[in-house]
Scaffold this motif. Sequence first.
Motif, short mmCIF file in Angstrom:
data_model
loop_
_atom_site.label_atom_id
_atom_site.label_comp_id
_atom_site.label_asym_id
_atom_site.label_seq_id
_atom_site.Cartn_x
_atom_site.Cartn_y
_atom_site.Cartn_z
N MET A 29 -12.37 2.79 -41.80
CA MET A 29 -11.45 4.23 -42.26
C MET A 29 -11.10 3.89 -43.17
O MET A 29 -11.08 3.32 -44.47
N GLY A 30 -11.61 5.61 -43.51
CA GLY A 30 -11.59 6.53 -44.88
C GLY A 30 -12.88 6.15 -45.81
O GLY A 30 -13.54 5.51 -46.03
N SER A 31 -12.33 6.85 -47.42
CA SER A 31 -13.67 6.57 -47.92
C SER A 31 -14.12 5.12 -49.06
O SER A 31 -14.80 5.84 -48.52
N CYS A 32 -13.22 4.98 -48.78
CA CYS A 32 -12.85 3.38 -49.52
C CYS A 32 -13.53 2.18 -49.09
O CYS A 32 -13.96 1.81 -49.49
N LEU A 67 -15.63 6.49 -40.21
CA LEU A 67 -14.68 7.45 -40.09
C LEU A 67 -14.75 7.76 -41.68
O LEU A 67 -13.56 7.37 -43.10
N PRO A 68 -14.80 9.14 -41.62
CA PRO A 68 -14.45 9.49 -43.05
C PRO A 68 -13.04 10.49 -43.39
O PRO A 68 -12.51 10.75 -42.30
N GLY A 69 -12.86 10.24 -44.54
CA GLY A 69 -11.30 11.10 -44.74
C GLY A 69 -10.34 10.50 -45.47
O GLY A 69 -10.80 8.80 -45.67
N CYS A 70 -9.88 10.81 -46.02
CA CYS A 70 -9.17 10.56 -47.76
C CYS A 70 -7.03 10.95 -47.88
O CYS A 70 -7.91 11.42 -48.53
N PRO A 71 -6.86 9.98 -46.65
CA PRO A 71 -6.69 9.49 -46.36
C PRO A 71 -7.30 9.77 -44.55
O PRO A 71 -7.06 11.18 -44.76
N PRO A 72 -7.81 9.23 -43.64
CA PRO A 72 -8.20 10.19 -41.65
C PRO A 72 -6.95 9.98 -41.79
O PRO A 72 -6.12 10.00 -41.72
N ALA A 103 -8.16 12.05 -36.40
CA ALA A 103 -9.11 11.58 -36.76
C ALA A 103 -9.58 10.04 -36.04
O ALA A 103 -10.62 9.48 -35.73
N LEU A 104 -8.20 9.18 -36.32
CA LEU A 104 -8.63 7.57 -36.09
C LEU A 104 -8.57 7.94 -34.60
O LEU A 104 -9.53 6.45 -33.92
N LEU A 105 -8.03 8.59 -33.93
CA LEU A 105 -8.06 8.71 -32.29
C LEU A 105 -9.54 8.58 -32.00
O LEU A 105 -10.21 8.49 -30.60
N SER A 106 -10.15 9.28 -32.98
CA SER A 106 -11.36 10.04 -32.41
C SER A 106 -12.64 9.17 -32.92
O SER A 106 -13.83 8.92 -32.16
#
Lengths: 161, 192
Positions: free
Chosen positions: A101-104, A131-136, A140-143
Motif C-alpha cells: 500500500m502506497g508509494s513507500c 496500490l499507488p498513492g501517497c497515501p492512497p 483506493a484501498l477498497l479497490s
Amino acid sequence: MKTLHNSFESDGFVLTSIDHLINLARANSLWYLLFSTACCGIELMQTGGPRADLERFGSAPRAVPRQADLMLVAGTITLKMASRVKVLYDQMAEPRYVISMGSCANSGGLFQASYSVLHGVDRVIPVDVYLPGCPPRPEALLSALIELQNKVKKEKYLRKK
Amino acid sequence: MNTIGIYELLKEKTNVVASFQEVEGPTPSIYVRSDFLLEAMRFLKEDEELKFEILMNQTAFHETEDSKLFWHLYFDAPKDQDESHSHEELRLFWHLYSYTHYHRVVIESSIPIGNPVIDSVTSIWKGADWLERETYDLLGIQFEGHPDLRRIMMPEDWEGYPLRKDYVNPTAYQSIDNTPSEITRSFQPKGK
C-alpha cells in the motif's frame, strides 16, 4: 429476481464447482494483519472505520500473523524493519496474500534517496497487488482489496501443490 | 540574560577557553573548546545567575570545506582555536534553557573528524543519554563517560555513520539487495 438467496425458498438447488465455492468463501474472508509503519496506516485505520468499512468485504483486522490471510504493508519499510516484515510474513499461514500500500511500500517513495529505506517491499516478500498513492485514499484501498478478491476467485485452490 | 551576558559571566568566573559567536539571527552561540566542555557546562548549570537546568537539545553536524557555514567567523578568533583542528570537523551544539530565569543559550564546540572524542554531559543532565546516543549513532562521536553508548535507531550491526558527508549509501544490508532502481537513479542529482 433470481438470486442465490431466493433459490432456496422452495427446495431449490444451486449448481457450482467446488473451486468456485471455496474461492467464494476465501475471497470474502481475507483477514488482514493489523500492521502499519507510517502515514498509510492512518488511511488503513480510516478504511476500517464506519465510512469505508473494510469489514463489509469480510476483512477483519487480526492482531496475530498466524490468524491472518492478508498482509497490508502500509508505509515506509526501513532496512531495519525489512527483516521484521519477513518474519511476520513467514509466520502467516498459507495461503497468504500481500497488498503493498502506497508509494513507500511500492518503491521507497519519497524517502528512497535515504540511506536506510528499502526500495520496495517486493525485495523482501512477494506482493500480489500494488496500490499507488501517497497515501492512497480509503476508496483506493477498497479497490485494491476487490482486485485481490478477484485474483483469489480465479485460483484453482484444490489443484495447487 | 542574553548570550553576550552569559559569555561575559563565563569568562569572568571560570578560565574556560571560549569565544562569542556573533551570528546574525535569533540564536547567537558560545563556542567552547572541547576539553573545557564539562567545566563550562557544570558552571552553566550550577551558577545562581544562570541555572540552566534543562538540556533541550543536543545535536551535531559534519562540517567540511563545502559545508562550512560560519567558518569566516572563527577566523576572527584564532587564539581560541585548537590549531590541530582541520577545516573538516564535527561541530556539536547544546541548547540549554533555564526554568528559573527563563533564558536560553546555545553552546557550541567542535572536534576533529580523525579523533571524534568528547566528554559526555550525562553526569550533569541525565536527559543527555539518548541525545548523545543518537549523535553517536548518526555521526560516530564517542562520548567519554556515557553510561551506555550504543546505537539507538540504526540496527546494531550497521556499518558507518549515515550523517557524515563522506557516507555512501549501502546497496545491500544483511541479505537484502537494496540497489536503487533505474528510476530512483534518474532522480538523484547529477555529478554524484
